[in-house]
Design a protein around this motif. Structure first.
Motif, mmCIF file in Angstrom:
data_model
loop_
_atom_site.group_PDB
_atom_site.id
_atom_site.type_symbol
_atom_site.label_atom_id
_atom_site.label_comp_id
_atom_site.label_asym_id
_atom_site.label_seq_id
_atom_site.Cartn_x
_atom_site.Cartn_y
_atom_site.Cartn_z
ATOM 1 N N CYS A 185 0.430 -1.630 -0.412
ATOM 2 C CA CYS A 185 0.436 0.286 0.221
ATOM 3 C C CYS A 185 1.050 1.604 0.170
ATOM 4 O O CYS A 185 1.443 1.620 0.410
ATOM 5 C CB CYS A 185 -1.269 0.041 1.282
ATOM 6 S SG CYS A 185 -2.229 1.443 1.690
ATOM 7 N N SER A 186 0.995 2.581 -0.913
ATOM 8 C CA SER A 186 1.405 3.673 -0.523
ATOM 9 C C SER A 186 2.813 3.528 -1.488
ATOM 10 O O SER A 186 3.626 4.715 -0.842
ATOM 11 C CB SER A 186 1.634 4.576 0.373
ATOM 12 O OG SER A 186 -0.452 4.641 0.884
ATOM 13 N N ALA B 60 4.345 6.324 -2.723
ATOM 14 C CA ALA B 60 3.755 7.487 -3.229
ATOM 15 C C ALA B 60 2.648 8.407 -2.184
ATOM 16 O O ALA B 60 2.698 7.646 -0.581
ATOM 17 C CB ALA B 60 2.620 6.902 -3.789
ATOM 18 N N SER B 61 2.214 9.058 -2.306
ATOM 19 C CA SER B 61 0.817 9.783 -1.386
ATOM 20 C C SER B 61 -0.124 9.561 -1.711
ATOM 21 O O SER B 61 -0.821 9.969 -0.050
ATOM 22 C CB SER B 61 1.499 11.477 -1.845
ATOM 23 O OG SER B 61 0.668 11.863 -3.330
ATOM 24 N N HIS B 62 -0.560 8.246 -2.125
ATOM 25 C CA HIS B 62 -2.099 8.296 -2.362
ATOM 26 C C HIS B 62 -1.941 6.729 -1.350
ATOM 27 O O HIS B 62 -0.815 6.125 -0.988
ATOM 28 C CB HIS B 62 -2.325 7.877 -3.918
ATOM 29 C CG HIS B 62 -1.355 6.509 -3.892
ATOM 30 N ND1 HIS B 62 -1.006 5.347 -3.529
ATOM 31 C CD2 HIS B 62 -0.802 6.389 -5.337
ATOM 32 C CE1 HIS B 62 -0.024 5.009 -4.891
ATOM 33 N NE2 HIS B 62 -0.021 5.620 -5.588
ATOM 34 N N LYS B 63 -2.948 6.594 -0.804
ATOM 35 C CA LYS B 63 -3.240 5.212 -0.229
ATOM 36 C C LYS B 63 -3.593 3.945 -1.592
ATOM 37 O O LYS B 63 -5.206 3.089 -1.608
ATOM 38 C CB LYS B 63 -4.216 5.663 0.321
ATOM 39 C CG LYS B 63 -3.830 6.144 2.219
ATOM 40 C CD LYS B 63 -3.349 5.201 2.570
ATOM 41 C CE LYS B 63 -3.925 4.081 3.462
ATOM 42 N NZ LYS B 63 -3.591 3.510 4.107
ATOM 43 N N HIS B 64 -3.182 3.834 -2.248
ATOM 44 C CA HIS B 64 -3.313 2.668 -3.669
ATOM 45 C C HIS B 64 -2.752 1.602 -3.021
ATOM 46 O O HIS B 64 -1.871 1.771 -2.514
ATOM 47 C CB HIS B 64 -3.079 2.921 -4.976
ATOM 48 C CG HIS B 64 -3.579 4.125 -5.517
ATOM 49 N ND1 HIS B 64 -4.150 4.512 -6.884
ATOM 50 C CD2 HIS B 64 -5.030 4.827 -5.203
ATOM 51 C CE1 HIS B 64 -5.201 5.167 -6.683
ATOM 52 N NE2 HIS B 64 -5.761 5.364 -5.644
ATOM 53 N N ASP C 264 -0.612 -0.039 -7.314
ATOM 54 C CA ASP C 264 0.137 0.540 -8.129
ATOM 55 C C ASP C 264 1.878 0.290 -8.144
ATOM 56 O O ASP C 264 1.982 1.070 -9.077
ATOM 57 C CB ASP C 264 -0.566 2.227 -7.561
ATOM 58 C CG ASP C 264 -1.608 2.939 -7.518
ATOM 59 O OD1 ASP C 264 -2.222 2.270 -8.550
ATOM 60 O OD2 ASP C 264 -1.444 4.401 -8.034
ATOM 61 N N GLU D 41 -8.551 0.082 -9.124
ATOM 62 C CA GLU D 41 -9.165 0.676 -7.621
ATOM 63 C C GLU D 41 -8.756 2.423 -8.132
ATOM 64 O O GLU D 41 -8.273 3.213 -8.628
ATOM 65 C CB GLU D 41 -7.349 0.802 -7.745
ATOM 66 C CG GLU D 41 -7.061 0.929 -6.012
ATOM 67 C CD GLU D 41 -6.041 0.722 -5.204
ATOM 68 O OE1 GLU D 41 -4.800 0.138 -5.757
ATOM 69 O OE2 GLU D 41 -5.930 0.498 -3.388
ATOM 70 N N ASP E 31 -9.613 5.859 -5.773
ATOM 71 C CA ASP E 31 -9.410 6.191 -4.015
ATOM 72 C C ASP E 31 -9.599 5.682 -3.140
ATOM 73 O O ASP E 31 -9.197 5.764 -2.129
ATOM 74 C CB ASP E 31 -9.097 7.351 -3.986
ATOM 75 C CG ASP E 31 -8.157 8.306 -5.214
ATOM 76 O OD1 ASP E 31 -6.959 7.534 -5.356
ATOM 77 O OD2 ASP E 31 -7.828 9.761 -5.371
ATOM 78 N N ASP E 32 -11.068 5.320 -2.960
ATOM 79 C CA ASP E 32 -12.059 4.917 -2.095
ATOM 80 C C ASP E 32 -12.316 3.646 -2.351
ATOM 81 O O ASP E 32 -13.542 3.491 -1.192
ATOM 82 C CB ASP E 32 -12.367 6.159 -1.129
ATOM 83 C CG ASP E 32 -13.927 6.908 -1.995
ATOM 84 O OD1 ASP E 32 -13.283 5.478 -3.979
ATOM 85 O OD2 ASP E 32 -14.901 7.785 -1.848
#
Lengths: 374, 289
Positions: free
Chosen positions: A57-58, A73-77, A80, A193, A195-196
């Protein structure tokens, strides 16, 4: 919103990300070993997972010729990070399998077959290029005139959770090969995927039954559009391109190019590219005899056309030089493979570029051949 | 979830495709100092009764502990009670084979691969050009022609070896001649006792009257010899489609799966070893391909 509605095959639903854990749990309850990408030794490996928090994750990966880096990374994927050296090949066509054992019995030998003790696998996070690679290996190991039982036994029990790839890395070129980033077919569940939420497309009756009663909502038009845009963006973000317009002809017409010799001087013939390639299928088998000479086990393992002994003949190797071995590899992948199996042998995953210690890049080599041929 | 079934079960593996069947060595004939013919018979009589092959096909022989080697079948395909393999002791497996005795048991898988076009070439003149250990895969063709001599026109065997001592099956040449086959033998190097031709196989082509319109050329031997045989055949205007070549490559599975024997788009074990030359031509003159 509904919690007991049955989703139809082919339909797309949305789930909150933590709900994915119920899917993993159900797969496990049904006897599957759930395998997914995990961080280990600063790279990604495919190993058993039970919870989505075990996924990277991230993280994203930065990949260049001869280089692989995991980056925050800054996202919560969760999906990725583009995979590392390992591919799903190692589960369906394991690097090493026992075939049978021979026991001395008087003047002759008694054969006992080894058994497949692999669980049914659920592959979690199969990217479009990787699914295309599995389909290519299907056509090799499950031909109409010949089926490899060691492959078929494993393959027919696999549950595939594929994923539309939204963050291609620097060595990716699936868009050129037509194998990604969008997953087309061959999955049980396909995931996109956001964001939420995860969008899930139901690809099989098996998956439909698995999802029965799971907490989900209908995919909104906004979600679908967001996913669509992300996929279009991903296709534009490929780190590499490969012009396939006149393949395989370009390669087969330039088998006597001086370029091969030049590549041969850079190539170490280490075979990394063939080991990380998700479509490479060559294998060898050896006998291993016990010290008392009474038992012999026959084992099959991955071979590589870069091994000097690969083309061994009593009168000498067919391909003694590194240049000839590289030419064999590339002209097979992007050339003769088509006549053999109906497709090219490359899905554009970029592993052979990332994991080449000399940083040899097949997209560059094809471009050079093309330029030379002009 | 009733329709969702448990799939993690251990299933017995059907590995018959790589498992050897067992055959007993019933006789060994020494051909040269490093070549012998092994006569094999399956231990299981029903397997022997059901086994058949076509001229030009090969078997994988398996010596437990050493591995497998691809060996062409050198006996008469019409003979059902034994199978002959003429083996040169040159690699790991074949050198181990050289230590076997009559009564020993070895593994056998096959037959594999394509065959010489014995039916398609009926009515034609046949020109067989062979060198060294390239004769064994062609001997079944000679036997087939002998049994069906009236179906073929002029039949010539041009065969060469390094020295007279390296010739395969010299005691049979007289039988072949009596059956109406022109057997012409040449050696690369001769001694005082050799009465015949001296020189490599392709250089004798000019001495034969070959009718390009109705001749089929079959060739097997060292790849360099094959190359020049084809050169000579083409120079005599024999169409590509009437030239057949048997090739040797490293083989492990026999089913076009393991990848070792690839030559361009072909798996030599399944698309060959016998090729019609027009299929091979695009790849044949590429060195180290």
């Amino acid at each position: 919103m509904s919690s007991n509605h049955r989703s139809e095959t082919g339909s797309t639903i949305a789930i909150r990300k933590p709900v994915f854990n119920s899917i993993l749990r159900r797969l496990k309850e049904n006897g599957y070993q759930t395998i997914g990408p995990r961080i280990k030794n600063e790279t990604l490996v495919y190993e058993p997972i039970e919870n989505i928090d075990e996924l990277p994750c991230s993280y994203i990966t930065e990949q260049k010729a001869g280089s692989f880096r995991l980056t925050q990374a800054s996202h919560k994927h969760y999906f990725d990070a583009i995979p590392g050296a390992q591919s799903w090949k190692q589960f369906l066509f394991p690097p090493c399998v026992d075939l049978f054992t021979l026991r001395k019995n008087g003047a002759g030998w008694e054969t006992s077959n080894s058994r497949i003790d692999s669980p049914g696998y659920a592959f979690i996070g199969v990217r479009a290029c990787e699914l295309a690679a599995i389909q290519i290996q299907d056509s090799i190991f499950m031909r109409s005139d010949f089926t490899d039982p060691t492959y078929r036994e494993r393959r027919q029990r696999v549950f595939i959770v594929s994923v539309n790839c939204l963050a291609p890395s620097g060595t990716c070129f699936c868009a050129s090969m037509g194998s990604g980033p969008r997953v087309k077919d061959g999955f049980d569940l396909n995931l996109t995927e956001l964001d939420d939420a995860f969008l899930l497309t139901v690809g099989s009756e098996l998956a439909r039954n698995l999802l029965d009663g799971i907490e989900y909502e209908d995919a909104s038009a906004f979600m679908l559009t967001t996913a669509e845009h992300a996929l279009e963006r991903a296709a534009q973000q490929m780190g590499r391109t490969l012009d396939v317009s006149d393949l395989p002809k370009l390669i087969l017409k330039n088998l006597d190019s001086s370029r091969w010799k030049e590549i041969g001087e850079r190539c170490l013939s280490c075979g990394n590219c063939t080991q990380v390639c998700p479509t490479c299928f060559c294998w060898d088998a050896v006998d291993q005899m016990s010290l008392d000479g009474k038992t012999t086990s026959r084992t099959r393992f991955w071979d590589s056309c870069f091994n000097p002994g690969f083309s061994y003949l009593a009168g000498g190797n067919t391909r003694p030089t590194i240049a000839s071995r590289y030419r064999q590899w590339l002209s097979h992948k992007l050339g003769t493979w088509k006549e053999q199996h109906g497709t090219l042998g490359c899905v554009g995953c970029g592993r052979c570029i990332t994991w080449c210690p000399a940083g040899i890049d097949l997209t560059e080599e094809v471009a050079a051949l093309r330029k030379e041929a002009r | 979830m009733a329709a969702f079934q448990t799939t993690a079960v251990s299933t017995p593996r059907a590995n018959h495709w790589l498992e050897p069947n067992w055959a007993e060595i019933t006789a060994i004939a020494n051909e040269t100092s490093d070549v012998s013919t092994y006569w094999l018979k399956f231990v299981d009589p029903s397997m022997q009764a059901n086994y058949s092959f076509k001229p030009g096909q090969f078997n994988m022989i398996h010596l437990p502990g050493f591995g497998e080697a691809a060996i062409s079948i050198s006996s008469d395909s019409g003979e059902r009670d034994k199978i002959g393999h003429t083996i040169r002791f040159v690699g790991n497996v074949t050198r181990a084979v050289s230590r076997l005795k009559v009564g020993d048991v070895i593994g056998l898988r096959g037959p594999f691969g394509t065959s010489w076009p014995v039916e398609e070439m009926e009515g034609k003149d046949i020109f067989i050009a062979s060198g060294g250990i390239g004769l064994p895969p062609l001997r079944p063709v000679i036997y087939h022609i002998m049994r069906n001599r009236e179906k073929y026109g002029k039949v010539t065997l041009l065969y060469g070896a390094r020295t007279a001592r390296d010739l395969m099956y010299p005691s049979e040449y007289e039988n072949w001649r009596q059956a109406g086959i022109d057997v012409e033998v040449s050696v690369d190097r001769s001694d005082a006792n050799w009465p015949g031709r001296v020189g490599v196989v392709p250089m004798w082509f000019y001495q034969f009257r070959i009718d390009a319109r109705k001749t089929v050329v079959l060739t097997c031997g060292p790849e360099i010899m094959i190359r020049f045989v084809i050169f000579e055949a083409l120079a005599r205007r024999i169409p590509l489609e009437n030239i057949y070549v048997s090739l040797e490559r490293n083989m492990k599975c026999g089913q076009g799966s393991c990848g070792h024997c690839q030559l361009g788009p072909y798996f030599v074990c399944k698309d060959g070893p016998v090729f019609r030359f027009d299929a091979l031509q695009p790849y044949f003159n590429l060195e180290e391909f």
